[in-house]
Design a protein around this motif. Structure first.
Motif, PDB file in Angstrom:
ATOM      1  N   GLY A 182       0.791  -1.215   0.000  1.00  0.00           N
ATOM      2  CA  GLY A 182       0.000   0.000   0.000  1.00  0.00           C
ATOM      3  C   GLY A 182       0.827   1.270   0.000  1.00  0.00           C
ATOM      4  O   GLY A 182       0.316   2.360  -0.302  1.00  0.00           O
ATOM      5  N   ARG A 183       2.125   1.151   0.313  1.00  0.00           N
ATOM      6  CA  ARG A 183       2.998   2.323   0.248  1.00  0.00           C
ATOM      7  C   ARG A 183       3.077   2.874  -1.176  1.00  0.00           C
ATOM      8  O   ARG A 183       3.197   4.079  -1.386  1.00  0.00           O
ATOM      9  N   LEU A 184       3.026   1.960  -2.149  1.00  0.00           N
ATOM     10  CA  LEU A 184       3.040   2.392  -3.549  1.00  0.00           C
ATOM     11  C   LEU A 184       1.794   3.206  -3.880  1.00  0.00           C
ATOM     12  O   LEU A 184       1.856   4.174  -4.646  1.00  0.00           O
ATOM     13  N   ILE A 185       0.667   2.802  -3.312  1.00  0.00           N
ATOM     14  CA  ILE A 185      -0.587   3.520  -3.542  1.00  0.00           C
ATOM     15  C   ILE A 185      -0.504   4.911  -2.934  1.00  0.00           C
ATOM     16  O   ILE A 185      -0.862   5.910  -3.566  1.00  0.00           O
ATOM     17  N   ASP A 186      -0.029   4.980  -1.706  1.00  0.00           N
ATOM     18  CA  ASP A 186       0.091   6.263  -1.013  1.00  0.00           C
ATOM     19  C   ASP A 186       0.964   7.218  -1.803  1.00  0.00           C
ATOM     20  O   ASP A 186       0.601   8.390  -2.013  1.00  0.00           O
ATOM     21  N   ILE A 217       0.144  -7.722  -0.075  1.00  0.00           N
ATOM     22  CA  ILE A 217       1.465  -8.299  -0.328  1.00  0.00           C
ATOM     23  C   ILE A 217       2.560  -7.370   0.199  1.00  0.00           C
ATOM     24  O   ILE A 217       2.373  -6.154   0.297  1.00  0.00           O
ATOM     25  N   PRO A 218       3.735  -7.927   0.548  1.00  0.00           N
ATOM     26  CA  PRO A 218       4.846  -7.100   1.045  1.00  0.00           C
ATOM     27  C   PRO A 218       5.294  -6.085   0.002  1.00  0.00           C
ATOM     28  O   PRO A 218       5.147  -6.304  -1.215  1.00  0.00           O
ATOM     29  N   ASN A 219       5.900  -5.006   0.481  1.00  0.00           N
ATOM     30  CA  ASN A 219       6.320  -3.941  -0.413  1.00  0.00           C
ATOM     31  C   ASN A 219       7.319  -4.443  -1.455  1.00  0.00           C
ATOM     32  O   ASN A 219       7.251  -4.065  -2.628  1.00  0.00           O
ATOM     33  N   GLY A 220       8.247  -5.296  -1.018  1.00  0.00           N
ATOM     34  CA  GLY A 220       9.241  -5.815  -1.956  1.00  0.00           C
ATOM     35  C   GLY A 220       8.636  -6.659  -3.057  1.00  0.00           C
ATOM     36  O   GLY A 220       9.117  -6.652  -4.197  1.00  0.00           O
ATOM     37  N   VAL A 221       7.585  -7.391  -2.741  1.00  0.00           N
ATOM     38  CA  VAL A 221       6.880  -8.190  -3.748  1.00  0.00           C
ATOM     39  C   VAL A 221       6.019  -7.287  -4.625  1.00  0.00           C
ATOM     40  O   VAL A 221       5.847  -7.547  -5.827  1.00  0.00           O
ATOM     41  N   ALA A 222       5.499  -6.223  -4.031  1.00  0.00           N
ATOM     42  CA  ALA A 222       4.607  -5.331  -4.770  1.00  0.00           C
ATOM     43  C   ALA A 222       5.332  -4.590  -5.896  1.00  0.00           C
ATOM     44  O   ALA A 222       4.736  -4.300  -6.939  1.00  0.00           O
ATOM     45  N   ARG A 223       6.603  -4.296  -5.706  1.00  0.00           N
ATOM     46  CA  ARG A 223       7.334  -3.502  -6.704  1.00  0.00           C
ATOM     47  C   ARG A 223       7.381  -4.165  -8.084  1.00  0.00           C
ATOM     48  O   ARG A 223       7.118  -3.500  -9.096  1.00  0.00           O
ATOM     49  N   PRO A 224       7.713  -5.445  -8.192  1.00  0.00           N
ATOM     50  CA  PRO A 224       7.694  -6.065  -9.528  1.00  0.00           C
ATOM     51  C   PRO A 224       6.297  -6.063 -10.156  1.00  0.00           C
ATOM     52  O   PRO A 224       6.163  -5.850 -11.375  1.00  0.00           O
ATOM     53  N   PHE A 225       5.278  -6.299  -9.339  1.00  0.00           N
ATOM     54  CA  PHE A 225       3.922  -6.258  -9.872  1.00  0.00           C
ATOM     55  C   PHE A 225       3.579  -4.847 -10.355  1.00  0.00           C
ATOM     56  O   PHE A 225       2.886  -4.680 -11.362  1.00  0.00           O
ATOM     57  N   ARG A 226       4.065  -3.853  -9.624  1.00  0.00           N
ATOM     58  CA  ARG A 226       3.814  -2.467 -10.040  1.00  0.00           C
ATOM     59  C   ARG A 226       4.483  -2.179 -11.387  1.00  0.00           C
ATOM     60  O   ARG A 226       3.931  -1.449 -12.219  1.00  0.00           O
ATOM     61  N   GLY A 227       5.656  -2.768 -11.605  1.00  0.00           N
ATOM     62  CA  GLY A 227       6.319  -2.599 -12.896  1.00  0.00           C
ATOM     63  C   GLY A 227       5.483  -3.170 -14.031  1.00  0.00           C
ATOM     64  O   GLY A 227       5.357  -2.555 -15.103  1.00  0.00           O
ATOM     65  N   ILE A 228       4.896  -4.358 -13.810  1.00  0.00           N
ATOM     66  CA  ILE A 228       4.010  -4.961 -14.806  1.00  0.00           C
ATOM     67  C   ILE A 228       2.779  -4.090 -15.009  1.00  0.00           C
ATOM     68  O   ILE A 228       2.326  -3.849 -16.140  1.00  0.00           O
TER      69      ILE A 228
END
Length: 252
Positions: free
Chosen positions: A25-29, A200-211
């Motif tokens: 959720g940090r990516l969302i913020d 999901i954890p922030n580290g896992v979220a980053r690759p998904f955010r790239g996709i």
């Protein structure tokens, strides 16, 4: 408003940020704050109204950027969290938190340089009334976001405790026209819905955010985005009509 009792509960307010803006959720913020700053532009010494300010994520951020801001919300518990953030950030003197009804804003016409609302319209039971009030009290700019009806958000919408109102681009354009607003620009994002990132954890979220971003940059990106950010300006004719109506009401 949908989920009004749920939203105002003390335990919801206390856990609101930690549940939504930790982990992925940090990516969302970060993305939402970027969207607000990009739309409102330099805010130093501007007078800004935030509708549904909640725990003050954006309110405090804009005060730190030099804005004078009023944060309006129906939840005392949420605003208590916001006041704590403002004091901790040293910007309490730039913020007024006010409990009120977004359908009947307690401000005169053209009172603010900009009015915005985030995470609000998916709960709005009378969106046309809310948007018209936002336009009425703004001199120039209105900014808000919506969740979209042709996105993956549909798949888990029924799980939310208060439900959620999803919008098409046509729905938003109709609301803008009725409120006397001209769309300046729009941005569309998050093919994967917020609920996914929060789990999901922030580290896992980053690759998904790239996709997610790669799909968003493709030809189908706007069509499948779950969130849209709408930046609109008040038309001069609409502002004049509002003032004329108010004068007529005062004369009666």
């Amino acid at each position: 408003m949908k989920g009004k009792e749920w939203y105002q509960a003390d335990d919801v307010a206390q856990e609101y940020d930690s549940k939504r803006f930790s982990k992925g959720g940090r990516l969302i913020d970060r993305r939402e704050k970027e969207a607000v700053l990009a739309a409102l532009g330099p805010v130093e010494d501007k007078n800004i109204l935030e509708i549904a300010c909640g725990t003050g994520r954006f309110t405090v951020m804009l005060a730190q950027e030099g804005a004078n801001i009023v944060g309006l919300d129906i939840s005392r518990a949420m605003m208590a969290q916001g006041r704590e953030k403002a004091r901790a950030a040293g910007v309490a003197d730039r913020i007024e938190f006010l409990r009120g009804d977004a359908a009947r804003l307690p401000f005169p016409d053209d009172h603010f340089d900009a009015v915005f609302a985030m995470r609000f319209f998916h709960l709005a039971d009378t969106p046309a009334k809310f948007l018209a009030e936002m336009a009425r009290v703004s001199k120039e700019q209105v900014f808000f976001d919506t969740f979209n009806d042709q996105s993956l958000r549909v798949a888990y919408n029924w799980l939310l405790p208060m439900g959620s109102h999803l919008y098409s681009e046509r729905d938003v354009q109709r609301l803008l026209d009725d409120a006397g607003l001209d769309l300046v620009d729009a941005a569309h994002d998050f093919v994967l819905p917020f609920g996914f990132y929060r789990k999901i954890p922030n580290g896992v979220a980053r690759p998904f955010r790239g996709i997610d971003l790669a799909i968003g940059d493709s030809t189908v990106g706007d069509d499948v985005a779950s969130v849209s950010y709408w930046n609109a300006h008040v038309t001069q004719s609409a502002a004049a009509d509002t003032r004329a109506t108010d004068r007529a009401s005062d004369a009666e």
